[in-house]
Design an enzyme around this catalytic site. Structure first.
Site, PDB file in Angstrom:
ATOM      1  N   TYR A 197      46.392  83.467  60.457  1.00  0.00           N
ATOM      2  CA  TYR A 197      46.338  82.068  60.041  1.00  0.00           C
ATOM      3  C   TYR A 197      47.171  81.199  60.985  1.00  0.00           C
ATOM      4  O   TYR A 197      46.723  80.130  61.422  1.00  0.00           O
ATOM      5  CB  TYR A 197      46.847  81.924  58.610  1.00  0.00           C
ATOM      6  CG  TYR A 197      46.852  80.487  58.126  1.00  0.00           C
ATOM      7  CD1 TYR A 197      45.675  79.867  57.736  1.00  0.00           C
ATOM      8  CD2 TYR A 197      48.043  79.757  58.080  1.00  0.00           C
ATOM      9  CE1 TYR A 197      45.675  78.544  57.299  1.00  0.00           C
ATOM     10  CE2 TYR A 197      48.046  78.438  57.650  1.00  0.00           C
ATOM     11  CZ  TYR A 197      46.860  77.837  57.255  1.00  0.00           C
ATOM     12  OH  TYR A 197      46.866  76.529  56.843  1.00  0.00           O
ATOM     13  N   SER A 243      48.996  72.592  60.545  1.00  0.00           N
ATOM     14  CA  SER A 243      50.009  73.123  59.636  1.00  0.00           C
ATOM     15  C   SER A 243      51.316  73.354  60.367  1.00  0.00           C
ATOM     16  O   SER A 243      51.335  73.683  61.556  1.00  0.00           O
ATOM     17  CB  SER A 243      49.514  74.456  59.048  1.00  0.00           C
ATOM     18  OG  SER A 243      50.566  75.171  58.449  1.00  0.00           O
ATOM     19  N   GLY A 303      40.432  69.366  47.368  1.00  0.00           N
ATOM     20  CA  GLY A 303      41.751  69.246  47.978  1.00  0.00           C
ATOM     21  C   GLY A 303      41.936  68.009  48.832  1.00  0.00           C
ATOM     22  O   GLY A 303      41.462  66.909  48.509  1.00  0.00           O
ATOM     23  N   ILE A 304      42.643  68.179  49.944  1.00  0.00           N
ATOM     24  CA  ILE A 304      42.962  67.066  50.829  1.00  0.00           C
ATOM     25  C   ILE A 304      41.702  66.427  51.391  1.00  0.00           C
ATOM     26  O   ILE A 304      41.623  65.206  51.539  1.00  0.00           O
ATOM     27  CB  ILE A 304      43.892  67.546  51.965  1.00  0.00           C
ATOM     28  CG1 ILE A 304      45.268  67.912  51.387  1.00  0.00           C
ATOM     29  CG2 ILE A 304      44.044  66.476  53.044  1.00  0.00           C
ATOM     30  CD1 ILE A 304      46.202  68.550  52.402  1.00  0.00           C
ATOM     31  N   GLY A 352      35.231  70.074  55.361  1.00  0.00           N
ATOM     32  CA  GLY A 352      35.960  70.605  54.223  1.00  0.00           C
ATOM     33  C   GLY A 352      36.303  69.532  53.215  1.00  0.00           C
ATOM     34  O   GLY A 352      37.432  69.459  52.718  1.00  0.00           O
ATOM     35  N   ALA A 353      35.313  68.687  52.870  1.00  0.00           N
ATOM     36  CA  ALA A 353      35.584  67.532  52.008  1.00  0.00           C
ATOM     37  C   ALA A 353      35.183  67.752  50.556  1.00  0.00           C
ATOM     38  O   ALA A 353      35.071  66.788  49.801  1.00  0.00           O
ATOM     39  CB  ALA A 353      34.852  66.302  52.557  1.00  0.00           C
ATOM     40  N   THR A 354      34.987  68.994  50.161  1.00  0.00           N
ATOM     41  CA  THR A 354      34.544  69.241  48.787  1.00  0.00           C
ATOM     42  C   THR A 354      35.686  69.384  47.793  1.00  0.00           C
ATOM     43  O   THR A 354      35.460  69.365  46.582  1.00  0.00           O
ATOM     44  CB  THR A 354      33.663  70.506  48.713  1.00  0.00           C
ATOM     45  OG1 THR A 354      34.407  71.628  49.206  1.00  0.00           O
ATOM     46  CG2 THR A 354      32.400  70.332  49.545  1.00  0.00           C
TER      47      THR A 354
END
Length: 279
Positions: A182, A157, A19-20, A15-17
């Site tokens: 979630y 989270s 945001g964090i 998920g490096a595209t």
């Protein structure tokens, strides 16, 4: 936070595209690490890498782009095969990819509730595919199994505290709520860090201005601020407690189920069954 060089370290960030995840990639690369940038598509992963080169001045030699849609286990396994084929030494796996559960109950082609698969099951499959390969081939010593070797950083989270794992109905077919779905996925990811077979920690990076902000409120810190907490745990100079949960820079107690041995064992059994993967 330390700014010591991370030259020679190889880090895979899911998920490096944006945001964090993107900010984590930027900071790690700026400190000299070789960063494996994961995106849902080839185009997205390549675009994220190109943006790092263009806007952050990162050398192209420090970046490698990989793609896998986490709603498809076959793509996760294909990406894992690519990673171990091209990078026989992996120091850190950052499990960052995540999504908010949709309003309507949604099941993937693999038969799992979509948030549970994307946020937890796909990372479980990826981590143990990599771990099994490195242990069997001895290409990574001491693999992702013990200090001072590699480590897994699960970006979880604080909402894991509100979650519960529905063991008899993990896909929440009978009773669905997007917040409950979630929270369940985040609790599972936090429990996963307590599995003694891999050196791993879980981290709440704070409430940040990302696509998940609507789950928490209206205001948050910048993605770069959240990423700084992730990077800290990637640094081998930072001593971690295996299985621990961190709220930003502080080690705190997670929700009680997250460290219960029986829960860890049950989750491992469930995840193995749902991924059809021999852990």
């Amino acid at each position: 936070m330390s700014s010591a060089s991370l030259s020679g370290r190889t880090v895979l960030i899911t998920g490096a595209t944006s945001g964090i995840g993107w900010e984590t990639a930027r900071i790690l690369a700026e400190r000299g690490a070789l960063v494996l940038v994961h995106g849902r598509t080839d185009k997205g992963a390549r675009a994220a890498a190109d943006r790092l080169i263009a806007t952050a001045g990162i050398s192209e030699s420090q970046l490698c782009a990989y793609a896998a849609d986490f709603t498809h286990f076959d793509e996760v396994e294909a990406m894992a095969r690519q990673v171990v084929g091209t990078h026989p030494h992996l120091d850190v796996l950052v499990n960052n990819a995540g999504m908010a559960a949709p309003e309507r109950h949604t099941v993937t082609a693999d038969g799992n509730e979509i948030a549970f698969q994307v946020n937890f099951l796909a990372h479980y499959l990826l981590a143990y595919y990599l771990l099994a390969h490195y242990l069997l081939t001895h290409l990574l010593e001491p693999a992702l199994t013990s200090d001072p070797g590699g480590r897994v950083v699960n970006v979880s989270s604080s909402l894991h505290r509100t979650g519960s794992i529905q063991w008899s109905d993990p896909n929440r077919v009978r009773r669905y709520s997007r917040l409950a779905a979630y929270a369940q996925s985040q609790l599972a990811l936090t429990v996963f860090a307590a599995d003694p077979r891999v050196t791993a920690v879980s981290l709440h990076p704070g409430i940040c201005e990302t696509e998940l902000l609507s789950l928490y409120g209206h205001h948050g810190a910048s993605p770069a601020e959240g990423a700084a907490h992730v990077v800290r745990l990637c640094d081998p100079a930072v001593e971690i407690v295996n299985g621990a949960y961190y709220d930003r820079d502080e080690r705190v107690d997670p929700a009680p189920p997250a460290t219960e041995e029986r829960t860890v064992q049950r989750l491992n059994k469930l995840a193995t069954a749902l991924t059809s993967h021999e852990a």
